[in-house]
Scaffold this active site. Sequence first.
Site, short mmCIF file in Angstrom:
data_model
loop_
_atom_site.label_atom_id
_atom_site.label_comp_id
_atom_site.label_asym_id
_atom_site.label_seq_id
_atom_site.Cartn_x
_atom_site.Cartn_y
_atom_site.Cartn_z
N ILE A 87 0.83 -1.20 0.00
CA ILE A 87 0.00 0.00 0.00
C ILE A 87 0.87 1.26 0.00
O ILE A 87 0.64 2.19 -0.77
CB ILE A 87 -0.92 0.03 1.24
N GLU A 92 8.22 -2.04 5.12
CA GLU A 92 8.26 -3.27 4.34
C GLU A 92 8.83 -3.01 2.94
O GLU A 92 9.64 -3.78 2.42
CB GLU A 92 6.84 -3.84 4.22
N HIS A 148 -3.62 -1.30 7.61
CA HIS A 148 -2.67 -1.98 8.51
C HIS A 148 -2.04 -0.99 9.47
O HIS A 148 -2.07 -1.19 10.69
CB HIS A 148 -1.58 -2.68 7.69
N GLU A 179 -2.82 -1.11 13.54
CA GLU A 179 -1.58 -1.07 14.31
C GLU A 179 -1.03 0.34 14.53
O GLU A 179 0.07 0.49 15.05
CB GLU A 179 -0.52 -1.95 13.63
N VAL A 221 -5.01 -7.75 0.47
CA VAL A 221 -5.58 -9.08 0.69
C VAL A 221 -6.47 -9.06 1.93
O VAL A 221 -6.13 -8.45 2.94
CB VAL A 221 -4.45 -10.12 0.87
N HIS A 225 -5.61 -10.23 9.29
CA HIS A 225 -6.11 -9.02 9.95
C HIS A 225 -7.61 -8.85 9.68
O HIS A 225 -8.38 -8.50 10.57
CB HIS A 225 -5.35 -7.78 9.46
#
Length: 279
Positions: A87, A92, A148, A179, A221, A225
């Site tokens: 995203i 990451e 996320h 998070e 996806v 979560h």
Amino acid sequence: MEHSHKAILVVSFGTSYEDARKATIERIENDIIAAFPEYRIYRAWTSRMILSILKKRDQIIIPNVCEAMEQMIDDGITEVIVQPTHILDGIENHIMKDEVLSYKSCFQSISFGAPLLSGQKDAETIVHAIGKRFEYLDKNTALVLMGHGTAHQANAVYEELGQLFKDMGYPHIFLGTVESSPSVQELIQEISNYGISSRNCDSADNDLPVEKVVLAPFMIVAGDHAHNDMAGEHPESWTSRFQNAGYEAESVLKGLGAYQKIRELFVEHVQNAINNINE
């Protein structure tokens, strides 16, 4: 026909949910395959935990980034386009770039496609894609998107995008993170305040106070979560939190990768990366 020496490496976090993989990651990959037939397409996933689960549970082996780079070297690839399905350009994505660039001397060129949210045009496309998908919701219903979230400064994008939904005519769409911030508690408060402000307005044209929320993942996806933190039955899930706050709540387990307009953005980002090599 001679094998191409050009490749596109599609890098995803991954998922242990087979249906979610087929509905999102594989559809993104297939759209890229269709759009760039002159390129060989490779896959890499970054989650060591998911790769381990798939290998042990399903005997499915998916390469990590370094393994995919080694395979491309063995296959004689010289020009690499790396397209993440992340995203944001967060932690990451930065780790992935460092791993790829450690092989820089092995290739003639390496070019990176941008993550999904990489500018105002991307943001507006995403807002409309989601807004139109859920335009059937009535004015008593809010769409709550679960992102996320990240400790990286890129997390500010979530709050900016949440405001953009409002600015572009979707006042009943709210975006939070599991998070980081905005948190689910902040969203509950925001939606509660929205209802109060609506009730205090005299105009009959104003939106009605929210009575129901539809929860959907703002993730490529609909994986762990989405199934557990968002739609789970335990007390800390977003579904439970909203129900305890007095709202009817239901979940839509559909990742962003299932949206055609989102997949088209990734294809566009690949094309931009190719253009950067050719300039």
